[in-house]
Design a protein around this motif. Structure first.
Motif, PDB file in Angstrom:
ATOM      1  N   LYS A  33       0.828  -1.213   0.153  1.00 23.56           N
ATOM      2  CA  LYS A  33       0.106   0.035   0.005  1.00 23.56           C
ATOM      3  C   LYS A  33       0.692   1.287  -0.168  1.00 23.56           C
ATOM      4  O   LYS A  33       2.027   1.168   0.139  1.00 23.56           O
ATOM      5  N   ASP A  34       0.114   2.331  -0.105  1.00 19.37           N
ATOM      6  CA  ASP A  34       0.819   3.711  -0.393  1.00 19.37           C
ATOM      7  C   ASP A  34       1.355   4.178   1.368  1.00 19.37           C
ATOM      8  O   ASP A  34       1.029   3.594   2.144  1.00 19.37           O
ATOM      9  N   ILE A  35       1.895   5.380   1.477  1.00 13.39           N
ATOM     10  CA  ILE A  35       2.362   5.660   2.606  1.00 13.39           C
ATOM     11  C   ILE A  35       1.223   6.063   3.549  1.00 13.39           C
ATOM     12  O   ILE A  35       1.361   5.882   4.836  1.00 13.39           O
ATOM     13  N   THR A  36       0.132   6.386   3.041  1.00  8.63           N
ATOM     14  CA  THR A  36      -1.158   6.873   3.710  1.00  8.63           C
ATOM     15  C   THR A  36      -1.492   5.449   4.271  1.00  8.63           C
ATOM     16  O   THR A  36      -1.796   5.798   5.701  1.00  8.63           O
ATOM     17  N   GLN A  38      -0.264   2.562   5.076  1.00  5.69           N
ATOM     18  CA  GLN A  38       1.054   2.005   5.543  1.00  5.69           C
ATOM     19  C   GLN A  38       1.013   2.783   7.058  1.00  5.69           C
ATOM     20  O   GLN A  38       1.206   2.233   7.829  1.00  5.69           O
ATOM     21  N   THR A  39       1.018   3.866   6.917  1.00  4.31           N
ATOM     22  CA  THR A  39       1.147   4.828   8.132  1.00  4.31           C
ATOM     23  C   THR A  39      -0.192   4.381   8.960  1.00  4.31           C
ATOM     24  O   THR A  39       0.040   4.214  10.338  1.00  4.31           O
ATOM     25  N   GLN A  40      -1.411   4.434   8.399  1.00  4.48           N
ATOM     26  CA  GLN A  40      -2.759   4.465   9.301  1.00  4.48           C
ATOM     27  C   GLN A  40      -2.671   2.848   9.638  1.00  4.48           C
ATOM     28  O   GLN A  40      -3.178   2.847  10.942  1.00  4.48           O
ATOM     29  N   THR A  41      -2.320   1.695   9.191  1.00  6.05           N
ATOM     30  CA  THR A  41      -2.273   0.587   9.713  1.00  6.05           C
ATOM     31  C   THR A  41      -1.153   0.197  10.689  1.00  6.05           C
ATOM     32  O   THR A  41      -1.401  -0.300  11.809  1.00  6.05           O
ATOM     33  N   MET A  42      -0.065   1.081  10.576  1.00  2.51           N
ATOM     34  CA  MET A  42       1.045   1.074  11.628  1.00  2.51           C
ATOM     35  C   MET A  42       0.718   1.663  12.794  1.00  2.51           C
ATOM     36  O   MET A  42       0.701   1.094  13.841  1.00  2.51           O
ATOM     37  N   LEU A  43      -0.016   2.644  12.873  1.00  3.63           N
ATOM     38  CA  LEU A  43      -0.679   3.442  13.983  1.00  3.63           C
ATOM     39  C   LEU A  43      -1.600   2.702  14.582  1.00  3.63           C
ATOM     40  O   LEU A  43      -1.900   2.569  15.834  1.00  3.63           O
ATOM     41  N   ASP A  44      -2.712   1.989  13.945  1.00 10.15           N
ATOM     42  CA  ASP A  44      -3.620   1.045  14.352  1.00 10.15           C
ATOM     43  C   ASP A  44      -3.024  -0.027  15.364  1.00 10.15           C
ATOM     44  O   ASP A  44      -3.298  -0.448  16.306  1.00 10.15           O
ATOM     45  N   LYS A  45      -1.608  -0.646  14.733  1.00 12.72           N
ATOM     46  CA  LYS A  45      -1.085  -1.622  15.447  1.00 12.72           C
ATOM     47  C   LYS A  45      -0.438  -1.169  16.870  1.00 12.72           C
ATOM     48  O   LYS A  45      -0.572  -1.716  17.870  1.00 12.72           O
ATOM     49  N   ASP A  69      11.419   7.635   2.848  1.00 11.39           N
ATOM     50  CA  ASP A  69      11.970   8.968   1.907  1.00 11.39           C
ATOM     51  C   ASP A  69      11.267  10.204   2.122  1.00 11.39           C
ATOM     52  O   ASP A  69       9.951  10.175   2.411  1.00 11.39           O
ATOM     53  N   MET A  70      11.850  11.231   2.676  1.00 13.98           N
ATOM     54  CA  MET A  70      11.233  12.456   3.296  1.00 13.98           C
ATOM     55  C   MET A  70      10.395  12.977   2.275  1.00 13.98           C
ATOM     56  O   MET A  70       9.779  14.003   2.912  1.00 13.98           O
ATOM     57  N   SER A  71      10.299  12.446   1.164  1.00 12.97           N
ATOM     58  CA  SER A  71       9.445  13.470   0.180  1.00 12.97           C
ATOM     59  C   SER A  71       7.843  12.885   0.564  1.00 12.97           C
ATOM     60  O   SER A  71       6.915  13.301   0.088  1.00 12.97           O
ATOM     61  N   LEU A  72       7.772  11.666   1.625  1.00 13.33           N
ATOM     62  CA  LEU A  72       6.537  11.253   2.043  1.00 13.33           C
ATOM     63  C   LEU A  72       6.445  11.954   3.389  1.00 13.33           C
ATOM     64  O   LEU A  72       5.228  11.499   3.804  1.00 13.33           O
TER      65      LEU A  72
END
Length: 115
Positions: A33-36, A38-45, A69-72
């Motif tokens: 998945k994209d950064i959005t 990936q970030t959401q499911t990481m935070l859910d965990k 990548d800091m562009s994200l």
């Protein structure tokens, strides 16, 4: 006293000591998945582990975010900003880093206080 939960050869998912909770690095549920997402499911965990350890988002003390990548950065921050309760932002650092697997875009390590 130190309490370790879900301990394996390399790490414990949760370590508790003197009312402080340390979570091992958390990554997304699906690295395709994209950064959005990936970030959401990481935070859910993270939220599930905090609850399991006797804490919550309002008791986070520190978060270290590793981003491929800091562009994200802006996209990741948009998810983070919606996830952290207003007035309860922890001390935080964010660094660009190589990931353990190429498809991973973000990882987080959290320290929190017990409720």
């Amino acid at each position: 006293m130190i309490e370790r939960q879900e301990t394996k050869a390399r790490m414990s998912r949760i370590v508790k000591h003197n009312g402080t909770i340390y979570l091992c690095g958390q990554v997304c549920a699906d690295a395709t998945k994209d950064i959005t997402e990936q970030t959401q499911t990481m935070l859910d965990k993270v939220e599930v582990l905090l609850e399991q350890a006797g804490s919550d988002k309002e008791h986070m003390l520190s978060a270290t975010i590793y981003i491929k990548d800091m562009s994200l950065f802006a996209e990741m921050n948009a998810v983070w900003d919606n996830w952290v309760p207003a007035g309860y932002a922890p001390a935080r650092a964010c660094v660009e880093a190589s990931m353990a697997r190429d498809a991973l875009l973000v990882e987080i390590s959290v320290i929190a206080a017990e409720k």
